[in-house]
Design an enzyme around this catalytic site. Structure first.
Site, PDB file in Angstrom:
ATOM      1  CD  GLU A   1       2.412  -4.993   8.331  1.00 45.72           C
ATOM      2  OE1 GLU A   1       2.752  -6.200   8.198  1.00 45.72           O
ATOM      3  OE2 GLU A   1       3.019  -4.046   7.812  1.00 45.72           O
TER       4      GLU A   1
ATOM      5  CG  HIS B   1      -0.202   0.027   2.525  1.00 38.12           C
ATOM      6  ND1 HIS B   1       0.357   1.169   3.064  1.00 38.12           N
ATOM      7  CD2 HIS B   1       0.073  -0.967   3.406  1.00 38.12           C
ATOM      8  CE1 HIS B   1       0.929   0.883   4.219  1.00 38.12           C
ATOM      9  NE2 HIS B   1       0.781  -0.406   4.451  1.00 38.12           N
TER      10      HIS B   1
END
Length: 247
Positions: free
Chosen positions: A87, A9
């Site tokens: 994550e 990202h």
């Protein structure tokens, strides 16, 4: 030849503030939005297109995917979101400034928490408001599946079954796949694809917003991989990730 594209990202607001983010749902910064759009430009210039995309359930990855696909005029591409691409969970470190944490605990300890393979950070208490079990997006997960802290080994363990059962079969079926995720969920995949040792994975850093292309053989074994765009800029961005906990 099979091409698999990985994209971390764009810069998030907490990346900009140098804070541990983990499973906290933090949005992109203005720079991150621009990185996401630029990633789309790079992929379009490379002549890449996709049949399906995979991302996490965190908005910084989802918005990066949207922006990149929008730039490529590919917003119609089917997207599958999964917590398994989240994550790694940084436990009680989530929200803390990395440099201040290094000053408190020492750079060496923070490096172990950030980059070692099998040492998780201090866990989050289940009574903490940040505990993911309080979030409706994880309502279908069992209490055993919801982490209170993760090391990279844990991230590998939760992601690889999804790779083998869902993503890899699509690639073998001829689908062109884009994965937009996070630094550590992508490190988990890179470790697996390149058969990187537990010791060497410590030195692997993935920069935000720069597409990483893997060329694979029919058995999904890597032939080579490379970042799109300016190679020197990609190397500098990766080095900057490594230095985030330093004063």
């Amino acid at each position: 030849m099979i091409k698999l594209v990985l994209l971390r990202h764009g810069e998030s607001q907490w990346n900009r503030e140098n804070r541990f983010t983990g499973w906290r749902d933090i949005d992109l910064s203005e720079k991150g939005l621009a990185e996401a759009a630029n990633a789309g430009v790079l992929m379009k210039e490379e002549g890449l297109t996709f049949d399906i995309a995979y991302t996490s359930v965190l908005k910084r990855a989802i918005r990066t995917l949207w922006n990149a696909l929008d730039t490529m005029d590919l917003l119609w591409v089917p997207v599958e979101k999964t917590w398994r691409l989240n994550e790694r969970h940084y436990g009680s470190l989530q929200g803390l400034n990395k440099t201040e944490t290094a000053q408190l605990h020492g750079e060496e300890q923070v490096l172990v928490w950030r980059r070692s393979y099998d040492t998780p950070p201090p866990p989050l208490e289940k009574t903490d408001e940040r505990y993911p079990g309080n979030d409706p997006r994880y309502a279908s997960l069992s209490s055993e599946e919801i982490p209170v802290a993760e090391c990279l080994k844990d991230t590998v363990a939760r992601f690889l079954p999804y790779w083998h059962e869902t993503i890899a079969p699509q690639i073998k079926a001829g689908k062109k796949v884009l994965i937009v995720a996070h630094g550590n969920s992508l490190r988990a995949l890179v470790k697996y694809l390149d058969n990187i040792s537990e010791e060497d994975i410590v030195g692997i850093n993935i920069p935000t917003g720069i597409p990483l292309v893997y060329e694979l053989d029919d058995d999904l074994k890597p032939i080579r991989h490379y970042y799109l765009g300016d190679q020197e800029a990609a190397a500098k961005a990766a080095a900057a990730v490594a230095n985030q906990a330093k004063g």
